[in-house]
Scaffold this active site. Structure first.
Site, PDB file in Angstrom:
ATOM      1  N   ARG A  35       0.705  -1.048  -0.164  1.00  0.00           N
ATOM      2  CA  ARG A  35       0.045   0.074  -0.070  1.00  0.00           C
ATOM      3  C   ARG A  35       0.810   1.339  -0.197  1.00  0.00           C
ATOM      4  NH1 ARG A  35      -2.044   2.683   5.079  1.00  0.00           N
ATOM      5  NH2 ARG A  35      -3.608   3.869   4.657  1.00  0.00           N
ATOM      6  N   ARG A  76     -10.659  19.572   9.284  1.00  0.00           N
ATOM      7  CA  ARG A  76      -9.893  19.898  10.398  1.00  0.00           C
ATOM      8  C   ARG A  76     -10.347  21.409  10.892  1.00  0.00           C
ATOM      9  NH1 ARG A  76      -5.986  16.383  10.771  1.00  0.00           N
ATOM     10  NH2 ARG A  76      -5.235  15.153   8.987  1.00  0.00           N
ATOM     11  N   LYS A 217     -13.345   2.415   0.708  1.00  0.00           N
ATOM     12  CA  LYS A 217     -12.841   2.551   2.170  1.00  0.00           C
ATOM     13  C   LYS A 217     -14.163   2.695   3.078  1.00  0.00           C
ATOM     14  CE  LYS A 217      -9.192   4.293   3.586  1.00  0.00           C
ATOM     15  NZ  LYS A 217      -8.000   5.144   3.714  1.00  0.00           N
ATOM     16  N   THR A 275      -6.799  -1.573  10.057  1.00  0.00           N
ATOM     17  CA  THR A 275      -6.567  -0.609  11.291  1.00  0.00           C
ATOM     18  C   THR A 275      -6.419  -1.073  12.455  1.00  0.00           C
ATOM     19  OG1 THR A 275      -8.072   0.941   9.951  1.00  0.00           O
ATOM     20  CG2 THR A 275      -7.255   1.704  12.081  1.00  0.00           C
TER      21      THR A 275
END
Length: 471
Positions: A35, A76, A217, A275
């Site tokens: 990846r 953010r 994803k 993850t």
């Protein structure tokens, strides 16, 4: 080289794993796909890593998959005057578009799309959920909130808006530049972050134009609401438990993971569980028992692939992380309970010739105790439908396209072999027998179950099942 397991391993490359020696060692330890995380590193960094992977591929003479992971929109907050503030539970806090440095009363949120989607009582999660805000009042350029869970908040911490579909494309300008670069390099898979609906996948596919496989994803609750549609639209799926675990209650994540894996199996789409799988190995040479169990659970559920992130990209023990993951998979797949689980969860075939042939392929492999099942495929369709059945015998996939061989490195049980074009069934059978002997899947006197689509060269036409004895 052949693997002695069926589930695959993705290893993320980074500062700890960019040298030719390390990449080759990671492959030898068990990594099937590498990846490239475009949230970090320059194009030059990724080009160098890609070229190193291809050099290793030529050396080991085995197809190796390369997955590029697009960053996606990163929501953010702005900056604070002091760099960090401490928000107190029960106090008011304002978010707005003003780029003036923030303080304990307010901060910039430079995403007008978020304000468009907010409603009173919506919850905002900051810094991976460590700070929680509840919207009391809002408009096109602001949100007045109350702090539900206080704590420190510093510059540019992430913002999650669970339960809200944001009017944002998952593809930023940076992603589009990165995508074109990656496709020019020749990556095999493109992973799309921030997927909210099937239209997001369609948008990416329109840009990729078949030059790579598209992997969705799943990290937003809104994606889970339209799960079957998204899985139908995409080529593969990743259970991205990082953000998913922030926006969903932690107790919901295991059942969501199980549901995603089950639907992917039904639809015959490769599914990656990712993850924090061996997170402690960023610093330690062995995983915790809970982490080992987590990897094993994903395999017992039927995942095609498990992924290592920081463990191999930035950790102190990248080789050890791949090696222990490899051993965990091998141990699970030797367990009689695993084979029973795969058999009892076998999905019903669709009323198509391809599904009928591949369903029969699994039964034939069991009845005759074949040494290997063999698929001859152009697009990978036949191999993926065979893998969906989880046969007891190994799947040897012959293809005249290196791009197909590399993409299939992501799928359960498939050992890809790049071979020449064939025009006749006899040539295909001869190639299958030669590959099975050469790669150690069979010995003389054993038999193979071979499936393909006729006429050769047409995708999605699986209609042939042949038994061949090796003489």
């Amino acid at each position: 080289m052949r693997r002695t397991r069926n589930a695959k391993i993705i290893a993320t490359l980074g500062p700890a794993s960019s040298s030719s020696e390390t990449i080759e060692a990671l492959f030898n330890a068990g990594a099937d796909v590498f990846r490239l995380n475009f949230s970090h590193g320059s194009h030059d960094d990724h080009r160098q890593r890609y070229e190193t992977i291809r050099a290793v591929e030529r050396k080991v003479q085995r197809p190796i998959g390369v997955l590029m992971d697009l960053q996606g929109p990163k929501l953010r907050v702005g900056q604070f005057q002091a760099g960090v503030v401490r928000l107190k539970t029960g106090e008011a806090f304002r978010l707005d578009l003003d780029n003036a440095p923030g303080n304990e009363q307010r901060v910039q949120l430079p995403h007008p799309e978020i304000f468009q989607a907010l409603k009173p009582h919506t919850e905002l999660l900051l810094d991976d959920g460590k700070v929680r805000l509840r919207v009391e009042d809002c408009g096109p350029e602001f949100a007045e909130t109350v702090v539900v869970t206080g704590g420190p908040l510093s510059n540019h911490k992430g913002v999650n808006v669970p339960g809200v579909v944001l009017p944002l494309s998952p593809l930023t300008d940076k992603d589009r530049r990165d995508l074109e670069f990656g496709l020019e390099l020749g990556v095999d898979w493109v992973a799309l972050s921030f997927v909210q609906n099937p239209e997001d996948i369609a948008e990416l596919k329109g840009l990729v134009q078949g030059r790579a496989g598209v992997l969705a994803k799943l990290e937003k609750p809104s994606a889970i609401d339209r799960l079957e549609e998204i899985i139908h639209e995409t080529d593969a799926v990743m259970v991205a438990r990082g953000d998913l675990g922030v926006e969903l209650p932690p107790e919901n994540v295991p059942s969501v993971q199980k549901r995603i894996v089950r639907i992917c199996r039904q639809q015959g789409k490769p599914v990656v569980v990712a993850t924090q799988m061996l997170e402690s190995m960023i610093q330690a040479p062995t995983p915790t028992r809970a982490e080992a169990s987590d990897v094993a659970t994903a395999i017992y559920e039927g995942a095609d692939t498990v992924m290592l992130s920081a463990e191999t990209a930035a950790g102190k023990f990248p080789l050890e992380a791949v090696a222990i993951m490899n051993r965990i998979i091998q141990r699970v797949e030797r367990d009689a309970n695993y084979r029973e689980a795969m058999a009892t969860s076998r999905p019903k075939p669709r009323a198509t010739t391809g599904d009928a042939i591949c369903y029969a392929l699994r039964d034939v492999a069991g009845i005759l105790s074949v040494a290997a099942t063999v698929t001859y495929t152009n697009s990978g369709f036949t191999a993926l439908r065979a893998a969906r059945e989880r046969p007891d015998a190994p799947i040897l996939s012959l293809t005249p396209h290196m791009s197909t061989a590399r993409r299939l490195c992501l799928a359960w049980g498939i050992h890809s072999v790049y071979t020449k074009e064939v025009e006749h069934v006899t040539d295909m059978v001869n190639d299958a027998c030669r590959a099975a002997l050469q790669d150690g899947f069979a010995q003389r006197g054993q038999c193979l179950a071979i499936t393909a689509g006729m006429p050769f060269g047409s995708s999605g036409t699986t209609n042939l099942l042949r038994i061949a004895w090796l003489e």
